[in-house]
Design an enzyme around this catalytic site. Structure first.
Site, PDB file in Angstrom:
ATOM      1  N   GLN A   1       1.011  -1.243   0.016  1.00 50.67           N
ATOM      2  CA  GLN A   1      -0.418   0.431  -0.309  1.00 50.67           C
ATOM      3  C   GLN A   1       1.220   1.315  -0.395  1.00 50.67           C
ATOM      4  OE1 GLN A   1      -3.102  -0.270  -0.600  1.00 50.67           O
ATOM      5  NE2 GLN A   1      -3.815   1.920  -0.234  1.00 50.67           N
TER       6      GLN A   1
ATOM      7  N   ALA B   1      -5.395   5.696  -0.872  1.00 49.03           N
ATOM      8  CA  ALA B   1      -5.430   5.491   0.543  1.00 49.03           C
ATOM      9  C   ALA B   1      -4.089   5.198   0.983  1.00 49.03           C
ATOM     10  CB  ALA B   1      -6.166   4.269   1.393  1.00 49.03           C
TER      11      ALA B   1
ATOM     12  N   SER C   1      -6.037   2.260   4.473  1.00 48.68           N
ATOM     13  CA  SER C   1      -6.263   1.284   3.051  1.00 48.68           C
ATOM     14  C   SER C   1      -7.118  -0.053   3.639  1.00 48.68           C
ATOM     15  CB  SER C   1      -5.794   0.712   2.125  1.00 48.68           C
ATOM     16  OG  SER C   1      -6.517   0.044   1.597  1.00 48.68           O
TER      17      SER C   1
ATOM     18  N   HIS D   1      -8.250  -2.320   1.788  1.00 47.64           N
ATOM     19  CA  HIS D   1      -7.496  -3.969   1.089  1.00 47.64           C
ATOM     20  C   HIS D   1      -6.290  -4.159   2.360  1.00 47.64           C
ATOM     21  CE1 HIS D   1      -8.986  -4.061  -3.129  1.00 47.64           C
ATOM     22  NE2 HIS D   1      -9.191  -2.284  -2.668  1.00 47.64           N
TER      23      HIS D   1
ATOM     24  N   GLU E   1     -15.833   4.711  -6.207  1.00 46.81           N
ATOM     25  CA  GLU E   1     -15.336   3.320  -6.850  1.00 46.81           C
ATOM     26  C   GLU E   1     -16.428   2.170  -7.531  1.00 46.81           C
ATOM     27  OE1 GLU E   1     -12.061   2.391  -4.459  1.00 46.81           O
ATOM     28  OE2 GLU E   1     -10.828   3.811  -5.227  1.00 46.81           O
TER      29      GLU E   1
ATOM     30  N   HIS F   1     -14.861  -1.530  -5.461  1.00 51.17           N
ATOM     31  CA  HIS F   1     -14.486  -1.673  -4.516  1.00 51.17           C
ATOM     32  C   HIS F   1     -15.655  -1.951  -4.144  1.00 51.17           C
ATOM     33  CE1 HIS F   1     -11.562  -1.387  -1.739  1.00 51.17           C
ATOM     34  NE2 HIS F   1     -12.142  -1.203  -0.973  1.00 51.17           N
TER      35      HIS F   1
END
Length: 257
Positions: free
Chosen positions: A133, A163, A168, A170, A225, A228
């Protein structure tokens, strides 16, 4: 005299017999109690499960029955709430991507259902480490710097689309980016694909929400988004998608109740 000795011996034998009988009975009772206490203690000394789907808290519903709440349901990760754990328990999906175990099976079921409808669904990103990230964020910052932006403005603008490390979803292992194989650009055109239209309509049935919906940037801090998706479990996903709200709004509603 002999009769007296016989009676005396009999009394001694009976006394000894009663003594040993009581001793063994008492020993057995003590041993049974010790084992029972050990078994009871082992139940309470077991560490709380921290794997995927472990209970985070429990509350009471209006009917008085316990309502289970799982850690992934209320986990909020954004610029104001950096991710601090728990570390995801990762499982591999689609060959090389990874998600937390609580979301992996749900994703596979959703992809299978979509493909059964003839849709060409494709994962383009799932779990990312903090290092990954950081690399993506710095790359985006450099793009703005090369275009003449100042350092501070470049970082602020970059955070709208990538992010900052630690913020994030993720990194939680609960988020996945899904696109159409026929249209793999991460822009608003993604929403016009039949794949995204199906996902937006059906994702909640598998516990996923469209995490950054249109018109919510001021709340989420992230641009729209339409690719996502975030796992929160079926119950909450349906509430959020039915209301057309974002996760921040849902959690705020729960706090205000």
């Amino acid at each position: 005299m002999e009769e007296h000795l016989v009676r005396f011996s009999g009394r001694i034998f009976f006394t000894v017999f009663v003594f040993f009988l009581g001793f063994f009975a008492g020993s057995f009772l003590v041993l049974f109690q010790v084992r029972a206490m050990a078994a009871e203690g082992s139940r309470w000394d077991e560490p709380e499960a921290v794997g995927s789907g472990s209970l985070k808290e429990s509350g009471e519903t209006g009917t008085g029955t316990a309502e289970e709440k799982f850690w992934f349901e209320t986990l909020l990760v954004n610029a104001q709430h950096p991710f601090e754990g728990p570390a995801p328990s990762l499982e591999t999906v689609e060959g090389s991507y990874q998600l937390d175990a609580c979301a992996a099976q749900a994703l596979e079921e959703m992809l299978e259902a979509g493909r059964a409808q003839g849709l060409k669904l494709k994962i383009c990103s799932a779990y990312r480490s903090r290092e990954r990230q950081s690399s993506l964020f710095e790359k985006k910052v450099q793009q703005y710097l090369a275009a003449g932006w100042t350092e501070s403005s470049a970082r602020e603008e970059a955070a709208q689309t990538v992010a900052r490390p630690g913020t994030s979803e993720h990194e939680t292992g609960l988020a996945v980016d899904l696109v159409s194989e026929d249209y793999q650009l991460l822009d608003e055109g993604q929403e016009r694909t039949k794949e995204q239209q199906w996902l937006m309509e059906n994702c909640s049935n598998y516990g996923f929400i469209l995490r950054y919906p249109t018109g919510k940037t001021d709340i989420t801090g992230i641009i729209y988004e339409p690719w996502h998706y975030r796992y929160v479990g079926v119950r909450i996903a349906r509430e959020i998608m039915d209301q057309g709200i974002c996760l921040e709004e849902y959690l705020k509603e729960q706090e205000d109740r």
